[in-house]
Design an enzyme around this catalytic site. Structure first.
Site, PDB file in Angstrom:
ATOM      1  N   LYS A 120     -52.564 -31.683 -61.754  1.00 32.77           N
ATOM      2  CA  LYS A 120     -52.416 -33.144 -61.615  1.00 32.77           C
ATOM      3  C   LYS A 120     -52.210 -33.448 -60.141  1.00 32.77           C
ATOM      4  CE  LYS A 120     -51.675 -37.245 -63.419  1.00 32.77           C
ATOM      5  NZ  LYS A 120     -52.926 -37.623 -62.720  1.00 32.77           N
ATOM      6  N   GLN A 157     -47.808 -31.090 -54.014  1.00 29.40           N
ATOM      7  CA  GLN A 157     -47.862 -31.701 -55.355  1.00 29.40           C
ATOM      8  C   GLN A 157     -47.209 -30.799 -56.417  1.00 29.40           C
ATOM      9  OE1 GLN A 157     -49.833 -34.814 -55.429  1.00 29.40           O
ATOM     10  NE2 GLN A 157     -48.691 -35.183 -57.295  1.00 29.40           N
ATOM     11  N   LYS A 179     -43.529 -31.558 -56.063  1.00 32.74           N
ATOM     12  CA  LYS A 179     -43.237 -32.930 -56.485  1.00 32.74           C
ATOM     13  C   LYS A 179     -43.284 -33.026 -58.010  1.00 32.74           C
ATOM     14  CE  LYS A 179     -45.635 -35.863 -54.299  1.00 32.74           C
ATOM     15  NZ  LYS A 179     -46.431 -36.920 -53.679  1.00 32.74           N
ATOM     16  N   LYS A 221     -55.073 -31.362 -55.882  1.00 28.71           N
ATOM     17  CA  LYS A 221     -55.459 -32.502 -55.036  1.00 28.71           C
ATOM     18  C   LYS A 221     -56.955 -32.403 -54.808  1.00 28.71           C
ATOM     19  CE  LYS A 221     -53.465 -36.002 -52.921  1.00 28.71           C
ATOM     20  NZ  LYS A 221     -52.307 -36.811 -53.322  1.00 28.71           N
ATOM     21  N   GLY A 230     -55.376 -41.568 -57.999  1.00 31.10           N
ATOM     22  CA  GLY A 230     -55.750 -42.120 -56.692  1.00 31.10           C
ATOM     23  C   GLY A 230     -54.906 -41.566 -55.563  1.00 31.10           C
ATOM     24  N   ASP A 231     -55.290 -41.871 -54.362  1.00 27.45           N
ATOM     25  CA  ASP A 231     -54.521 -41.574 -53.142  1.00 27.45           C
ATOM     26  C   ASP A 231     -55.127 -42.463 -52.051  1.00 27.45           C
ATOM     27  OD1 ASP A 231     -52.430 -39.577 -51.964  1.00 27.45           O
ATOM     28  OD2 ASP A 231     -54.072 -39.418 -50.539  1.00 27.45           O
ATOM     29  N   THR A 254     -45.432 -45.886 -57.178  1.00 22.98           N
ATOM     30  CA  THR A 254     -44.977 -45.052 -56.059  1.00 22.98           C
ATOM     31  C   THR A 254     -44.013 -45.841 -55.176  1.00 22.98           C
ATOM     32  OG1 THR A 254     -47.092 -43.903 -56.129  1.00 22.98           O
ATOM     33  CG2 THR A 254     -45.730 -43.540 -54.185  1.00 22.98           C
TER      34      THR A 254
HETATM   35  P1  NDP Z   1     -53.901 -46.510 -49.069  1.00 21.22           P
HETATM   36  O1  NDP Z   1     -55.265 -46.063 -48.746  1.00 21.22           O
HETATM   37  O2  NDP Z   1     -53.695 -47.577 -50.072  1.00 21.22           O
HETATM   38  O3  NDP Z   1     -53.134 -46.961 -47.735  1.00 21.22           O
HETATM   39  C1  NDP Z   1     -52.972 -46.113 -46.653  1.00 21.22           C
HETATM   40  C2  NDP Z   1     -52.398 -46.916 -45.509  1.00 21.22           C
HETATM   41  O4  NDP Z   1     -52.093 -46.040 -44.439  1.00 21.22           O
HETATM   42  C3  NDP Z   1     -53.387 -47.943 -44.969  1.00 21.22           C
HETATM   43  O5  NDP Z   1     -52.668 -49.040 -44.505  1.00 21.22           O
HETATM   44  C4  NDP Z   1     -54.062 -47.187 -43.826  1.00 21.22           C
HETATM   45  O6  NDP Z   1     -54.606 -48.014 -42.823  1.00 21.22           O
HETATM   46  C5  NDP Z   1     -52.878 -46.423 -43.290  1.00 21.22           C
HETATM   47  N1  NDP Z   1     -53.324 -45.220 -42.578  1.00 21.22           N
HETATM   48  C6  NDP Z   1     -54.206 -44.286 -43.001  1.00 21.22           C
HETATM   49  N2  NDP Z   1     -54.382 -43.342 -42.069  1.00 21.22           N
HETATM   50  C7  NDP Z   1     -53.598 -43.703 -41.038  1.00 21.22           C
HETATM   51  C8  NDP Z   1     -53.339 -43.149 -39.764  1.00 21.22           C
HETATM   52  N3  NDP Z   1     -53.916 -42.007 -39.370  1.00 21.22           N
HETATM   53  N4  NDP Z   1     -52.463 -43.791 -38.962  1.00 21.22           N
HETATM   54  C9  NDP Z   1     -51.845 -44.939 -39.357  1.00 21.22           C
HETATM   55  N5  NDP Z   1     -52.071 -45.503 -40.551  1.00 21.22           N
HETATM   56  C10 NDP Z   1     -52.910 -44.905 -41.375  1.00 21.22           C
HETATM   57  O7  NDP Z   1     -53.099 -45.188 -49.480  1.00 21.22           O
HETATM   58  P2  NDP Z   1     -51.739 -45.062 -50.288  1.00 21.22           P
HETATM   59  O8  NDP Z   1     -50.847 -46.198 -49.961  1.00 21.22           O
HETATM   60  O9  NDP Z   1     -52.068 -44.784 -51.690  1.00 21.22           O
HETATM   61  O10 NDP Z   1     -51.141 -43.706 -49.683  1.00 21.22           O
HETATM   62  C11 NDP Z   1     -50.289 -43.700 -48.549  1.00 21.22           C
HETATM   63  C12 NDP Z   1     -49.524 -42.382 -48.502  1.00 21.22           C
HETATM   64  O11 NDP Z   1     -48.757 -42.224 -49.701  1.00 21.22           O
HETATM   65  C13 NDP Z   1     -50.382 -41.125 -48.405  1.00 21.22           C
HETATM   66  O12 NDP Z   1     -49.658 -40.138 -47.687  1.00 21.22           O
HETATM   67  C14 NDP Z   1     -50.491 -40.679 -49.866  1.00 21.22           C
HETATM   68  O13 NDP Z   1     -50.784 -39.296 -49.981  1.00 21.22           O
HETATM   69  C15 NDP Z   1     -49.076 -40.992 -50.325  1.00 21.22           C
HETATM   70  N6  NDP Z   1     -48.907 -41.127 -51.767  1.00 21.22           N
HETATM   71  C16 NDP Z   1     -49.650 -42.039 -52.480  1.00 21.22           C
HETATM   72  C17 NDP Z   1     -49.440 -42.177 -53.842  1.00 21.22           C
HETATM   73  C18 NDP Z   1     -50.119 -43.236 -54.642  1.00 21.22           C
HETATM   74  O14 NDP Z   1     -49.743 -43.417 -55.814  1.00 21.22           O
HETATM   75  N7  NDP Z   1     -51.085 -43.972 -54.106  1.00 21.22           N
HETATM   76  C19 NDP Z   1     -48.492 -41.288 -54.566  1.00 21.22           C
HETATM   77  C20 NDP Z   1     -47.704 -40.454 -53.698  1.00 21.22           C
HETATM   78  C21 NDP Z   1     -47.942 -40.355 -52.374  1.00 21.22           C
HETATM   79  P3  NDP Z   1     -56.106 -48.603 -42.928  1.00 21.22           P
HETATM   80  O15 NDP Z   1     -55.996 -49.787 -43.842  1.00 21.22           O
HETATM   81  O16 NDP Z   1     -56.455 -48.960 -41.527  1.00 21.22           O
HETATM   82  O17 NDP Z   1     -56.953 -47.514 -43.476  1.00 21.22           O
END
Ligand code: NDP
Length: 450
Positions: free
Chosen positions: A88, A109, A112, A124, A163-164, A207
């Site tokens: 997962k 993961q 977690k 992943k 998703g991620d 999350t």
């Molecule tokens: P999204 O794609 O929805 O959002 C990611 C955000 O981070 C966007 O605002 C993006 O900017 C920004 N971003 C991406 N790369 C960079 C970078 N190099 N520098 C600065 N900002 C950056 O992803 P999520 O919110 O789903 O995921 C965010 C984090 O949380 C990740 O680490 C993910 O692995 C983790 N996570 C997510 C889960 C989930 O349920 N979605 C569960 C657990 C962990 P821009 O809009 O410009 O691309």
């Protein structure tokens, strides 16, 4: 023994594995005392087995863009460990995706998922495809081509992706549609599905809300504090960041920052969430410059103007910081700035957003530090709730999912805080999380044999 395993891994790894080695190194250093105290771990080769993925699947994804040009991307699924349950873990679509990044994410993961106490293993996947600037039709064509390859490796009892970064419910919907067409099976092979066909209520929020539930419990138990009226800094502006901001505001906190890959917003009057959602919500991915245009009293700093090695999102006085964007986005210079400005807690929403030297510094200074593998586990937990609902053909109401999520996040906090104490590392939630998660997975690995 741990040092030897780490040295062997470094020798056999290549440059793209840097983040993977960073994640493994952190975990193994936490585990040294426990691994050396129980001969069963060495006898069963638990640590060597745990740092080696079960399989790394790589495939070619060919798709046609709106001009009918052929595009080719790399697709991956890393199935790391299924001792506790079906593999997962999310799918990430971002140009920075490599096997190294996905190995780090899949490895994290495992831990977690173990901390949730639920029956799920670690995996992943993703692609170097960049959804930014693509039409919905192109995203759909890419998702269908991706699933044409991936479908043979996944299943409701085998491996259940979610998703991620770059993969929200829109992409999951396209992926699920293609899986169903190929397999003629309507089973819960993906989580994070739209509610209309099998998704769970609250999965999109899980999350971010979970991060705040965790923070609330930690602050209450450790410092008898609440989030009410406190100033908080959040990075990111995607799924996790938006829902973290939403829940922080619900509990009365004032969030003054957010960011994306191009720049940072500082709004001294508090982030206007509805405006931010209209720019960034539902995978819109527009520029944060639009926020500045609508709120002239806010400050926008473009990425090119960031000071060397530091991020403006962490440069303002705050009570607590929530890194919710991506890995290694909170550096030692940022930690110094947070400490100088009176921050008392850092709670990770993203996976491994804080660099190892920044974590060391925060812990040395007595800042409460919550590692993402514990504090952001709410997303995968509600994904597992979605799997349960799909398997039993049930639909849980919003209150039930919310109650279960809140309870689960409190339990994770208690589990890691108690474990840290038990091993003489009080308030070291990194060690508490790594040890508690390891013990559950290791026990299962010993019991199932090789
Ligand atoms: P999204 O794609 O929805 O959002 C990611 C955000 O981070 C966007 O605002 C993006 O900017 C920004 N971003 C991406 N790369 C960079 C970078 N190099 N520098 C600065 N900002 C950056 O992803 P999520 O919110 O789903 O995921 C965010 C984090 O949380 C990740 O680490 C993910 O692995 C983790 N996570 C997510 C889960 C989930 O349920 N979605 C569960 C657990 C962990 P821009 O809009 O410009 O691309």
């Amino acid at each position: 023994m741990v040092e030897k395993i780490l040295a062997n891994l470094e020798k056999s790894s290549c440059a793209v594995d840097n983040t993977f080695l960073q994640a493994v190194s952190e975990v193994l250093h936490s585990l040294t005392p426990i691994v050396e105290s129980d001969p069963r771990y060495e006898m069963n080769g638990i640590v060597e087995r745990l740092v080696t993925p079960d399989r790394i699947i790589q495939f070619k994804v060919q798709w046609l863009d709106d001009q009918n040009r052929v595009n080719i991307n790399n697709g991956y699924r890393i199935q790391f460990n299924n001792s506790l349950g079906p593999y997962k873990g999310g799918l990430r679509f971002h140009p920075s995706v490599t096997t190294g990044v996905l190995k780090f994410l899949a490895f994290e993961q495992i831990f977690k998922n173990s901390l949730t106490g639920l029956p799920i293993g670690g995996a992943k996947g993703g692609s170097d495809f960049d959804p930014k600037g693509k039409s919905d039709f192109e995203i759909m064509k890419f998702c269908r081509a991706f699933m044409r390859e991936l479908h043979q490796y996944i299943g409701a009892r085998t491996d259940v992706p979610a998703g991620d970064i770059g993969v929200g419910s829109k992409e999951i919907g396209f992926l699920f549609g293609e899986y169903k067409r190929i397999s003629r099976n309507y089973d819960g092979v993906l989580s994070g599905k739209p509610y209309a066909f099998g998704g769970s209520l609250m999965r999109p929020q899980a999350t971010g809300y979970g991060v705040v539930y965790f923070a609330q419990e930690m602050l209450k138990e450790e410092l008898q504090e609440t989030l009410d009226s406190q100033v908080c800094c959040v990075s990111g502006a995607g799924n996790v960041a938006l829902h973290t901001i939403e829940k922080l505001q619900f509990f009365g906190a004032k969030v003054i920052t957010c960011s994306d890959s191009e720049g940072t917003i500082y709004d001294p009057d508090g982030i206007k969430l509805e405006l931010l959602k209209s720019i960034k919500g539902d995978e819109k991915r527009q520029s944060l410059k639009l926020y500045k245009a609508k709120v002239p009293t806010s400050v926008y700093t473009q990425k090119d103007d960031y000071p060397e090695g530091a991020h403006p999102v962490w440069s303002y006085p705050c009570f607590a910081a929530f890194p919710c964007a991506t890995q290694n986005e909170l550096t030692k210079a940022d930690a110094q700035s947070l400490i100088r400005n009176g921050c008392i807690a850092v709670v990770e929403g993203a996976n491994m957003p804080t660099t190892p030297d920044a974590i060391d510094l925060l812990q040395e200074e007595g800042i409460l530090f919550a590692p993402g593998k514990a504090s952001n586990a709410g997303g995968v937990a509600v994904s597992e709730f979605e799997m349960s609902q799909n398997a039993s053909m049930e639909k849980w109401d919003y209150d039930k999912v919310d109650r279960k999520l809140d309870e689960l996040m409190r339990q994770i906090y208690k589990r890691i805080a108690l474990t840290a104490k038990e091993y003489g590392r009080e308030r070291n939630f990194v060690d508490g999380a790594n040890i508690a998660a390891f013990k559950r997975v290791a026990e299962a690995m010993i019991l199932e044999g090789v």
